[in-house]
Design an enzyme around this catalytic site. Structure first.
Site, PDB file in Angstrom:
ATOM      1  N   ASN A 238      30.530 -55.180 -10.846  1.00 37.98           N
ATOM      2  CA  ASN A 238      30.116 -56.586 -10.806  1.00 37.98           C
ATOM      3  C   ASN A 238      30.996 -57.378  -9.855  1.00 37.98           C
ATOM      4  O   ASN A 238      32.198 -57.114  -9.752  1.00 37.98           O
ATOM      5  CB  ASN A 238      30.291 -57.259 -12.176  1.00 37.98           C
ATOM      6  CG  ASN A 238      29.337 -56.725 -13.221  1.00 37.98           C
ATOM      7  OD1 ASN A 238      28.232 -56.287 -12.899  1.00 37.98           O
ATOM      8  ND2 ASN A 238      29.757 -56.745 -14.463  1.00 37.98           N
TER       9      ASN A 238
ATOM     10  N   GLY B  74      32.838 -50.704 -15.614  1.00 37.30           N
ATOM     11  CA  GLY B  74      32.948 -49.359 -15.068  1.00 37.30           C
ATOM     12  C   GLY B  74      33.947 -49.312 -13.920  1.00 37.30           C
ATOM     13  O   GLY B  74      34.894 -48.503 -13.921  1.00 37.30           O
TER      14      GLY B  74
ATOM     15  N   THR C 149      41.006 -51.500 -30.030  1.00 38.01           N
ATOM     16  CA  THR C 149      41.890 -52.469 -29.376  1.00 38.01           C
ATOM     17  C   THR C 149      41.865 -53.757 -30.193  1.00 38.01           C
ATOM     18  O   THR C 149      40.805 -54.238 -30.605  1.00 38.01           O
ATOM     19  CB  THR C 149      41.457 -52.736 -27.919  1.00 38.01           C
ATOM     20  OG1 THR C 149      40.080 -53.160 -27.903  1.00 38.01           O
ATOM     21  CG2 THR C 149      41.584 -51.488 -27.063  1.00 38.01           C
TER      22      THR C 149
ATOM     23  N   ASP D 194      39.779 -52.971 -20.095  1.00 35.70           N
ATOM     24  CA  ASP D 194      39.503 -51.948 -19.078  1.00 35.70           C
ATOM     25  C   ASP D 194      40.810 -51.285 -18.616  1.00 35.70           C
ATOM     26  O   ASP D 194      40.850 -50.073 -18.377  1.00 35.70           O
ATOM     27  CB  ASP D 194      38.773 -52.561 -17.881  1.00 35.70           C
ATOM     28  CG  ASP D 194      37.454 -53.197 -18.298  1.00 35.70           C
ATOM     29  OD1 ASP D 194      36.803 -52.651 -19.203  1.00 35.70           O
ATOM     30  OD2 ASP D 194      37.088 -54.238 -17.724  1.00 35.70           O
TER      31      ASP D 194
ATOM     32  N   GLY E 250      42.363 -62.467 -12.925  1.00 38.35           N
ATOM     33  CA  GLY E 250      41.267 -61.657 -12.376  1.00 38.35           C
ATOM     34  C   GLY E 250      41.223 -60.282 -12.998  1.00 38.35           C
ATOM     35  O   GLY E 250      42.171 -59.844 -13.662  1.00 38.35           O
TER      36      GLY E 250
END
Ligand code: RIB
Length: 301
Positions: free
Chosen positions: A11, A41, A217, A249, A284
């Site tokens: 994305n 991903g 998590t 991630d 970010g």
């Protein structure tokens, strides 16, 4: 070290920092819009590569300006991208507001991620990989198909069931490690995750569905590792939070890289906690993902 394959989303994150989240119908003024490489991903692929793993990514971007930006960023991190195709539609985007506490809310527009197909999965030789990482920002049937094919080829399959969605029956039978947050765990099991005991009970529910390891998590509380005969609460590292986007991630990429390197499960989970914590200290998604050296420094403190 066995290679890691990530099949998942890429994305362009359209990110605005604001002092707080707007109420329904309210207009707020934030800072300048930033376009940042993201997608669960791609984030997990970059996270594992920065930790030193050999990583391949399979996915789709659109034929617009965002697509090459995302692919270049993966390549810069050392991720192999020959299975990332550009198709006709727009690249996936995530519209993100980050508030003064570093919390976010995210609205996804799947774009090309939604076009990834089981035929794309069939073109992959899973014998080349030791590990497969999956999330839920691509079509569910593709995730299920990939898990089944990878298992048949002897890969270990890690599923991050995010964003939270119901799973097709039997999908978990093809998964070795599930890494949900509390919300995702609650949706998958229908039980309460109010305290650690509740989280453990829910995790045990997933073990009953064929999974070998559940690693939950817990944000500022760290993570909870649950297997049939072992439970360990791994406390979080204390850091100054700037932006939580991509922290999950970073955790998953760090875990996969550590397991692929041959580390034990508890050691890999501790390293994953460090990766997640470090990712919250920078702004970010992909720019915030730590390197092996960053993580070693935190672990030695
Ligand atoms: O997990 C964070 C990611 O979720 C962001 O990068 C955004 O793209 C969304 O997919």
């Amino acid at each position: 070290m066995k290679s890691i394959l990530v099949i998942g989303s890429l994305n362009a994150d359209l990110v605005v920092r604001a002092p707080r989240f707007p109420k329904p119908g309210e207009t707020l003024t934030g800072e300048d819009l930033q376009v940042i490489p993201g997608g669960k991903g791609a984030n997990q692929a970059v996270a594992a590569a920065r930790m030193g793993a050999a990583v391949h990514m399979a996915g789709r971007v659109g034929q617009d300006t965002f697509g090459p930006m995302l692919v270049n960023n993966l390549e810069d991190a050392g991720v192999e991208v020959s299975q990332v195709q550009a198709s006709g539609s727009a690249t996936g985007t995530a519209t993100i507001v980050v508030d003064g506490q570093g919390e976010n809310f995210i609205v996804l527009s799947p774009g090309a991620n939604g076009l990834l197909s089981s035929q794309d999965v069939d073109a992959i030789d899973f014998n080349l990989f030791g590990w497969l990482l999956l999330q839920l920002e691509i079509p569910l049937e593709v995730v299920a198909h990939a898990a089944a094919k990878a298992r048949m080829a002897g890969c270990r399959v890690i599923l991050n069931p995010a964003p939270a969605r119901e799973l097709p029956p039997n999908m978990l039978a093809h998964v070795d490690i599930v890494i949900p947050n509390e919300t995702e765990l609650s949706l998958l099991t229908g039980c309460d995750t109010d305290d650690l005991a509740g989280v453990e009970d829910c995790a045990r529910g997933l073990l009953m569905r064929g999974v070998e390891i559940v690693l939950v998590t817990l944000g500022a509380q760290g993570s909870l590792l649950v297997t049939a005969d072992y439970t360990e609460h791994i406390p979080a590292f204390k850091v100054k939070v700037v932006d939580t986007t991509g922290a999950g991630d970073a955790f998953i990429g760090g875990l996969a890289a550590s397991l692929a390197e041959g580390k034990s499960l508890p050691e890999a989970a501790r390293i994953a906690n460090a990766c997640g914590a470090l990712a919250t200290t920078r702004f970010g998604a992909q720019p915030s993902l730590p390197t092996y050296m960053d993580v070693e420094k935190l672990l030695n403190q």
